[in-house]
Design a protein around this motif. Structure first.
Motif, short mmCIF file in Angstrom:
data_model
loop_
_atom_site.label_atom_id
_atom_site.label_comp_id
_atom_site.label_asym_id
_atom_site.label_seq_id
_atom_site.Cartn_x
_atom_site.Cartn_y
_atom_site.Cartn_z
N LYS A 77 5.96 3.55 1.07
CA LYS A 77 5.46 2.19 0.82
C LYS A 77 5.37 1.42 2.14
CE LYS A 77 6.65 -2.00 -1.83
NZ LYS A 77 7.65 -2.60 -2.75
N PHE A 78 4.24 0.77 2.34
CA PHE A 78 4.07 -0.08 3.52
C PHE A 78 3.19 -1.25 3.12
CE2 PHE A 78 0.81 3.11 3.43
CZ PHE A 78 -0.35 2.51 3.90
N SER A 79 2.86 -2.13 4.06
CA SER A 79 2.15 -3.36 3.71
C SER A 79 0.64 -3.22 3.88
CB SER A 79 2.65 -4.53 4.56
OG SER A 79 3.99 -4.84 4.23
N TYR A 80 -0.06 -3.66 2.86
CA TYR A 80 -1.51 -3.86 2.99
C TYR A 80 -1.77 -5.27 3.51
CZ TYR A 80 -6.36 -4.57 1.56
OH TYR A 80 -7.69 -4.86 1.55
N VAL A 81 -1.03 -6.22 2.95
CA VAL A 81 -1.05 -7.61 3.41
C VAL A 81 0.39 -8.07 3.52
CG1 VAL A 81 -1.67 -9.98 2.84
CG2 VAL A 81 -3.28 -8.14 2.36
N SER A 82 0.73 -8.74 4.62
CA SER A 82 2.10 -9.20 4.79
C SER A 82 2.11 -10.50 5.57
CB SER A 82 2.93 -8.14 5.53
OG SER A 82 4.25 -8.59 5.75
N PHE A 83 2.53 -11.59 4.90
CA PHE A 83 2.70 -12.90 5.53
C PHE A 83 4.14 -13.36 5.31
CE2 PHE A 83 -1.82 -12.78 4.55
CZ PHE A 83 -2.41 -13.32 5.68
N LYS A 84 4.66 -14.10 6.27
CA LYS A 84 5.99 -14.67 6.16
C LYS A 84 5.92 -16.19 6.24
CE LYS A 84 7.86 -10.60 6.00
NZ LYS A 84 8.35 -10.06 4.71
N LYS A 85 6.67 -16.84 5.37
CA LYS A 85 6.77 -18.31 5.36
C LYS A 85 5.40 -18.97 5.31
CE LYS A 85 11.27 -18.64 7.65
NZ LYS A 85 12.05 -19.23 8.75
N VAL A 86 4.67 -18.64 4.27
CA VAL A 86 3.36 -19.25 4.04
C VAL A 86 3.38 -19.96 2.70
CG1 VAL A 86 2.03 -17.66 5.47
CG2 VAL A 86 2.54 -17.05 3.10
N ASN A 128 0.87 -1.17 0.00
CA ASN A 128 0.00 0.00 0.00
C ASN A 128 0.91 1.23 0.00
OD1 ASN A 128 -2.34 1.43 -0.07
ND2 ASN A 128 -2.92 1.05 2.06
N TYR A 129 0.34 2.40 -0.30
CA TYR A 129 1.17 3.59 -0.47
C TYR A 129 0.52 4.82 0.17
CZ TYR A 129 3.41 0.64 -3.95
OH TYR A 129 4.05 -0.40 -4.57
N GLY A 130 1.36 5.61 0.79
CA GLY A 130 0.95 6.94 1.27
C GLY A 130 1.54 7.97 0.33
N VAL A 131 0.68 8.66 -0.42
CA VAL A 131 1.17 9.51 -1.50
C VAL A 131 1.40 10.95 -1.08
CG1 VAL A 131 0.10 8.07 -3.26
CG2 VAL A 131 -1.20 9.95 -2.28
N ARG A 132 0.96 11.31 0.12
CA ARG A 132 1.21 12.67 0.62
C ARG A 132 1.92 12.56 1.95
NH1 ARG A 132 -3.56 16.99 1.28
NH2 ARG A 132 -3.48 16.82 -0.99
N TYR A 133 3.01 13.28 2.10
CA TYR A 133 3.74 13.25 3.36
C TYR A 133 4.43 14.59 3.57
CZ TYR A 133 7.02 11.77 -0.27
OH TYR A 133 7.72 11.67 -1.43
N SER A 134 4.58 14.95 4.85
CA SER A 134 5.19 16.24 5.20
C SER A 134 5.74 16.15 6.61
CB SER A 134 4.16 17.36 5.11
OG SER A 134 3.06 17.11 5.97
N ARG A 135 6.68 17.02 6.91
CA ARG A 135 7.26 17.06 8.24
C ARG A 135 6.20 17.47 9.25
NH1 ARG A 135 12.65 17.70 10.07
NH2 ARG A 135 13.34 18.08 7.93
#
Length: 750
Positions: free
Chosen positions: A677-686, A398-405
């Motif tokens: 960029k961050f995770s919408y869905v995140s699995f490990k070792k599946v 997933n994405y955050g398209v606006r960011y600021s300090r």
């Protein structure tokens, strides 16, 4: 020994929502669909081995590893003077997080004291009025000595009415007493809350950890009782939160086995328990906490990652099982077709036990490993390559398209009135201290408000004077035996006689008590009106010019108006902020460049990244600001004062938003950076397999009964293997939650 576990599941999977699945071998079969031929016919040979397995049902829910949150709030309505922490700060238990306006709390405390005194005084007077009224009715009901026969009959006919009135008044007395005690209790609770604030207006951390949320003061300093001011999260204490699955909707508490798969390993789990007080409060407010599960074995969890949680209900364990689509009926007899040594098939009568939607227990007639025919209308693949199942990571971004300090402690001063700016007494970048004059606004409403408050005081005095005059006249007339006395006691007038001395005394006592009650009410109301007048007059020169002063220290970061500007109520005047931080505020909005899931934010502790000039910059989520449609997330908290529902205020961003810290600080120039960029869905070792391997099957008797399977290579045979899918596909791959595992060989169409 191979093991085929529970596969009675119907698929409903969505992220964070209760998931249940049905994976049927060939769907449900009715008796009419069973072929009557002793030698059934299929498109091609279809056999599967008899195996040991479990008969029962299985539900799969998706859990996310999140930090345990601790809310910090005031138990009374307050005005926040300053919040000393920001998301990303680390605090210890007892650290000061915020401070409220103690002067305002003193006013509220005094109002509570006045209200308590008024409540006690008026209750005492009202009780005396009630007792006196009862005595008067008792006297009138008993007084028949000097009446004529006709008057006595009339008196007897009304005696029952007197008794009814007396009984009603006595019941009212009991109710008023209970109501009075309840009011006193509530006022005392409020007084205790405000007294605590007056004694120490600081808000201290209830738990050590990372500050992940602070109330924004951009829309005002007022905070309601039990409104979250600061949330501290324990990032070392992760729990598995089944998001969106509230405890009132959870149906799997009685399942036999509950476990989570972490990095391919199985760990038993139990649900987090809630007290009866929490459950009652949840039901009253229709706001239920999520289902959370924990493991005593404490597996290593990663914040923001998702883990499938399995719930099994067992009918028969370690039993020989065959697919229900292998079993035929002849009256009460059950039989199957077994592949013999010559490659043909022979009829075998069996005895069956428990069943679920896909498999049946065989108690007699079969042995493990024997190949049993099953009715398949699907073409068993004959040309294929072998695909060996492995475990790997599965992610959807997933994405955050606006960011600021993010600036610390930004407060927007807004105008409380419509009017015209007389002067702005600070400029951008000025340092201000509490009590410094910020601006002056000329508003007719300010002048009108003072006039209205003054008129309210005058009106109360006039009304009170009229009431007292009326009571004084009634008392005088009654004492002199005038017309007022006759009008007040006409029910049982005695012919040609003066009022009974006792009744006269009681009537005078009633009037004096009513006058005393009116005086108590007037004193209390006048005090409240005067307090309102003093509050409105503060900073007002009486001509509508209102001076506004700084409520805390800071730096002017923005001035939005100048002298002569016309402003509306709620208009932004200026902003005061603390120091700039090394925190980025990330907002999740629509984008033409990225696939964005707008109601999803990163979880606290989750790793994030940002591309800048071909280099990946990493960081972590350290807090949250808004949840999109779920602007006011609620929490249930239990402390030494009881159980409370607390909530976060709307961030004002209008969309999901969260805070991040980059590992090496914020770059000087962010203009060339991509989205966060961050995770919408995140699995490990599946288990993740090519989507082309998965086959869909629809029950012809029920179009909503959809299941999935793969063709599994079992020795020299190819068998249909039901599987449970996650509701996620990434590119050409699909997540499989159950049915196949690492090392299994699957047919991949050539």
């Amino acid at each position: 020994m191979k093991n085929r576990n529970l596969l009675s599941i119907k698929k409903l999977a969505v992220l964070g929502i209760c998931v249940s699945f049905v994976a049927g071998g060939c769907g449900k079969m009715t008796e009419s669909s069973i072929p009557k031929l002793e030698e059934p016919v299929a498109l091609n040979e279809a056999y599967r081995p008899v195996e040991y397995g479990t008969i029962g049902s299985l539900q799969v829910l998706m859990a996310t590893a999140v930090s345990r949150d601790y809310c910090n709030y005031y138990s009374a309505n307050v005005n926040i003077s300053q919040i000393y922490v920001e998301p990303g700060d680390t605090v210890n238990v007892g650290d000061v997080l915020a401070v409220c306006d103690v002067d305002e709390a003193k006013k509220q405390l005094q109002q509570c004291k006045d209200a308590l005194a008024h409540e006690n005084e008026t209750y005492e007077i009202s009780a005396q009025i009630s007792d006196t009224q009862i005595k008067l009715w008792e006297s009138q009901a008993a007084d028949t000595d000097e009446f004529s026969t006709e008057q006595i009959e009339k008196k007897e006919s009304t005696e029952e009415d007197y008794n009814t009135q007396i009984a009603t008044e006595q019941e009212n007395e009991r109710y008023d007493k209970q109501l009075h005690e309840y009011r006193v209790q509530k006022i005392n609770e409020q007084m205790a809350s405000y007294q605590q604030i007056v004694d120490d207006g600081t808000l201290k951390a209830a738990h050590s950890g990372l500050v992940t949320y602070t109330k924004k003061l951009t829309d005002g300093r007022s905070a309601a009782a039990y409104e979250n001011i600061v949330i501290v999260s324990d990032t070392d204490d992760l729990v598995l939160d089944i998001k969106g699955t509230a405890i009132n909707e959870y149906k799997y508490s009685d399942y036999d086995k509950k476990y989570v798969i972490v990095d391919g390993e199985k760990y038993d789990v139990t649900e987090s328990q809630y007290t009866s007080e929490v459950l009652v409060l949840s039901k009253i407010n229709n706001r239920y906490p999520d289902v959370c599960v924990e493991s005593r074995e404490k597996p290593f969890l990663t914040a923001g990652q998702m883990y499938p949680v399995y719930f099994e209900k067992t009918k028969a364990n370690q039993a020989l099982v065959v697919g229900k689509d292998s079993i035929y009926k002849d009256g009460d007899t059950r039989y199957v077709y077994v592949k013999n040594d010559e490659g043909g098939r022979e009829k075998r009568i069996i005895t069956t036990g428990e069943s679920d939607e896909n498999y049946t227990q065989v108690t007699e007639g079969l042995k493990e490993g024997e190949l049993v025919y099953y009715n398949s209308t699907d073409q068993v693949p004959t040309k294929y390559s072998k695909y060996t199942v492995t475990r790997s990571d599965f992610d959807i971004a997933n994405y955050g398209v606006r960011y600021s300090r993010s600036d610390a402690g930004t407060i927007t001063e807004t105008c409380d009135y419509e009017g015209q700016i007389v002067s702005v007494n600070v400029k951008q970048d000025d340092t201000v201290e509490k009590g410094m004059l910020l601006y002056v606004v000329d508003t007719g409403e300010g002048k009108a408000a003072i006039t209205e408050a003054k008129n309210a005081i005058d009106s109360e005095n006039e009304s009170y004077a009229q009431k007292i005059a009326d009571y004084d006249k009634q008392i005088k007339d009654l004492s002199e035996g005038g017309s007022s006395a006759e009008e007040n006691n006409r029910q049982d007038e005695k012919p040609d006689t003066a009022y009974d001395e006792q009744q006269l005394k009681l009537n005078l006592q009633l009037l004096n008590l009513q006058k005393k009650l009116a005086c108590a009410d007037h004193t209390y109301q006048l005090s409240r009106l005067q307090s309102a007048y003093d509050s409105i007059s503060a900073g007002n020169d009486g001509k509508g010019n209102i001076s506004v002063y700084a409520k805390n220290d800071g730096k002017v970061s923005k001035v939005s108006v100048k002298a002569g500007d016309n402003v509306e109520k709620g208009s932004d005047i200026l902003q005061i902020t603390g120091n700039s931080t090394d925190v980025l505020l990330v907002q999740v909005k629509d984008s033409n460049s990225y696939k964005v899931y707008k109601d999803n934010i990163a979880d606290v502790g989750e790793r994030v990244s940002l591309e800048l000039d071909g280099t990946t910059i990493y960081g972590s989520c350290i807090g949250f600001a808004g949840y999109g449609r779920e602007a006011q997330k609620g929490y249930i908290n239990q402390d030494d004062k009881g159980v409370h529902i607390t909530g976060n205020t709307d961030s004002g961003y209008g969309n999901a938003a969260f805070y991040i810290k980059l590992d090496n600080g914020i770059p000087d120039d962010l203009t060339r950076a991509s989205a966060v960029k961050f995770s919408y869905v995140s699995f490990k070792k599946v288990v993740v397999v090519p989507t082309s391997i998965i086959h869909k099957q629809v029950n012809p008797m029920d179009k909503d009964d959809i299941s999935y399977y793969v063709w599994k290579i079992d020795g020299d045979s190819v068998v249909k293997q039901p599987v449970i899918l996650g509701d996620y596909t990434s590119g050409s791959n699909t997540l499989v939650l159950y049915g196949i595992d690492e090392g299994d060989e699957i047919c991949l169409a050539s």
